[in-house]
Motif scaffolding. Structure first.
Motif, short mmCIF file in Angstrom:
data_model
loop_
_atom_site.label_atom_id
_atom_site.label_comp_id
_atom_site.label_asym_id
_atom_site.label_seq_id
_atom_site.Cartn_x
_atom_site.Cartn_y
_atom_site.Cartn_z
N SER A 56 -29.93 -44.77 -3.01
CA SER A 56 -28.57 -44.50 -3.58
C SER A 56 -28.27 -43.16 -4.40
O SER A 56 -27.41 -43.28 -4.21
N VAL A 57 -29.22 -42.45 -5.46
CA VAL A 57 -28.55 -41.81 -6.12
C VAL A 57 -28.33 -40.69 -5.46
O VAL A 57 -27.01 -39.78 -5.35
N SER A 58 -29.07 -39.92 -4.19
CA SER A 58 -29.04 -38.68 -3.65
C SER A 58 -27.92 -39.37 -2.98
O SER A 58 -27.30 -38.25 -2.48
N LEU A 59 -27.62 -39.97 -1.81
CA LEU A 59 -26.88 -40.67 -1.36
C LEU A 59 -25.60 -40.50 -2.33
O LEU A 59 -24.21 -40.19 -1.30
N LEU A 60 -25.12 -41.26 -3.36
CA LEU A 60 -23.92 -40.81 -4.12
C LEU A 60 -23.79 -39.16 -4.07
O LEU A 60 -22.61 -38.69 -4.19
N HIS A 61 -24.72 -38.46 -4.62
CA HIS A 61 -24.50 -37.02 -4.60
C HIS A 61 -23.91 -36.36 -3.05
O HIS A 61 -23.05 -35.40 -2.94
N THR A 62 -24.48 -36.91 -1.92
CA THR A 62 -23.93 -36.45 -0.51
C THR A 62 -23.29 -36.48 -0.43
O THR A 62 -21.68 -35.72 0.63
N VAL A 63 -22.71 -37.78 -0.81
CA VAL A 63 -21.03 -38.69 -0.87
C VAL A 63 -20.03 -37.35 -1.62
O VAL A 63 -19.16 -37.23 -1.12
N GLU A 64 -20.66 -37.43 -3.08
CA GLU A 64 -19.99 -35.80 -3.54
C GLU A 64 -19.90 -35.23 -2.70
O GLU A 64 -18.43 -34.20 -2.78
N LEU A 65 -20.33 -34.37 -2.74
CA LEU A 65 -20.22 -33.43 -2.01
C LEU A 65 -19.79 -33.43 -0.63
O LEU A 65 -18.75 -32.83 -0.14
N SER A 66 -20.27 -34.06 0.07
CA SER A 66 -18.94 -34.04 1.86
C SER A 66 -17.72 -34.22 1.19
O SER A 66 -16.76 -33.95 2.18
N ARG A 67 -16.81 -34.99 0.10
CA ARG A 67 -15.50 -35.40 -0.61
C ARG A 67 -15.36 -34.02 -0.92
O ARG A 67 -13.78 -33.61 -0.64
N VAL A 68 -15.90 -33.35 -2.15
CA VAL A 68 -15.49 -31.68 -1.92
C VAL A 68 -15.11 -30.46 -0.76
O VAL A 68 -14.15 -30.27 -1.06
N ARG A 69 -16.42 -31.06 0.48
CA ARG A 69 -16.57 -29.65 1.17
C ARG A 69 -15.22 -30.23 2.34
O ARG A 69 -15.23 -29.22 2.58
N CYS A 70 -15.32 -31.97 2.81
CA CYS A 70 -14.58 -31.86 4.01
C CYS A 70 -13.27 -32.29 3.31
O CYS A 70 -11.88 -32.26 3.97
N ARG A 71 -13.30 -33.07 2.12
CA ARG A 71 -11.43 -33.07 1.81
C ARG A 71 -11.37 -33.85 0.30
O ARG A 71 -11.10 -33.62 -0.26
N PRO A 72 -11.27 -32.14 -0.31
CA PRO A 72 -10.75 -31.75 -1.54
C PRO A 72 -9.96 -32.42 -2.27
O PRO A 72 -9.10 -32.46 -3.32
N TRP A 73 -8.61 -32.89 -1.09
CA TRP A 73 -7.57 -33.70 -1.68
C TRP A 73 -7.53 -34.60 -2.56
O TRP A 73 -6.84 -35.64 -3.24
N TRP A 74 -9.03 -35.45 -1.89
CA TRP A 74 -9.28 -36.85 -1.97
C TRP A 74 -9.03 -36.78 -3.73
O TRP A 74 -9.36 -35.73 -4.51
N LYS A 75 -9.05 -38.08 -4.36
CA LYS A 75 -9.12 -38.02 -6.08
C LYS A 75 -10.43 -38.94 -6.62
O LYS A 75 -10.60 -40.27 -5.78
#
Length: 75
Positions: A56-75
Motif C-alpha cells: 500500500s505504501v508503494s501504491l501511494l507513491h505510485t499514485v503521487e507520481l501519477s498525480r504529478v506527471r498526469c494532472r499537475p493542477w490537482w491539489k
C-alpha cells in the motif's frame, strides 16, 4: 456524495494497478483507498503463492507520481 475507490494490491501487478488508477482518473474519481490486501494464508486456498508486486505504501507513491506527471493542477 464523493465515491471512494478501493484499490487492493493483492494478486495484482503494477501494470494492472496503474491501469485502474488511470481509469479512476478518467471517471473523475479523486478519492482512493490504497490497501495491501490480505495474505493468501487467510483465504480459501492457503497453499497458493501470494502476489504482491506493490504494497500500500508503494501504491501511494505510485499514485503521487501519477498525480504529478498526469494532472499537475490537482491539489
Amino acid at each position: 456524495m464523493n465515491p471512494i475507490f478501493q484499490l487492493a494490491c493483492r494478486d495484482r501487478n503494477r501494470i494492472a494497478l496503474e491501469s485502474d488508477l488511470l481509469s479512476a482518473a478518467m471517471f473523475g474519481i479523486e478519492n482512493i483507498l490504497c490497501l495491501t490486501g490480505d495474505h493468501t494464508k487467510m483465504g480459501d486456498h492457503p497453499q497458493a503463492k501470494p502476489v504482491f508486486d506493490l504494497d500500500s505504501v508503494s501504491l501511494l507513491h505510485t499514485v503521487e507520481l501519477s498525480r504529478v506527471r498526469c494532472r499537475p493542477w490537482w491539489k
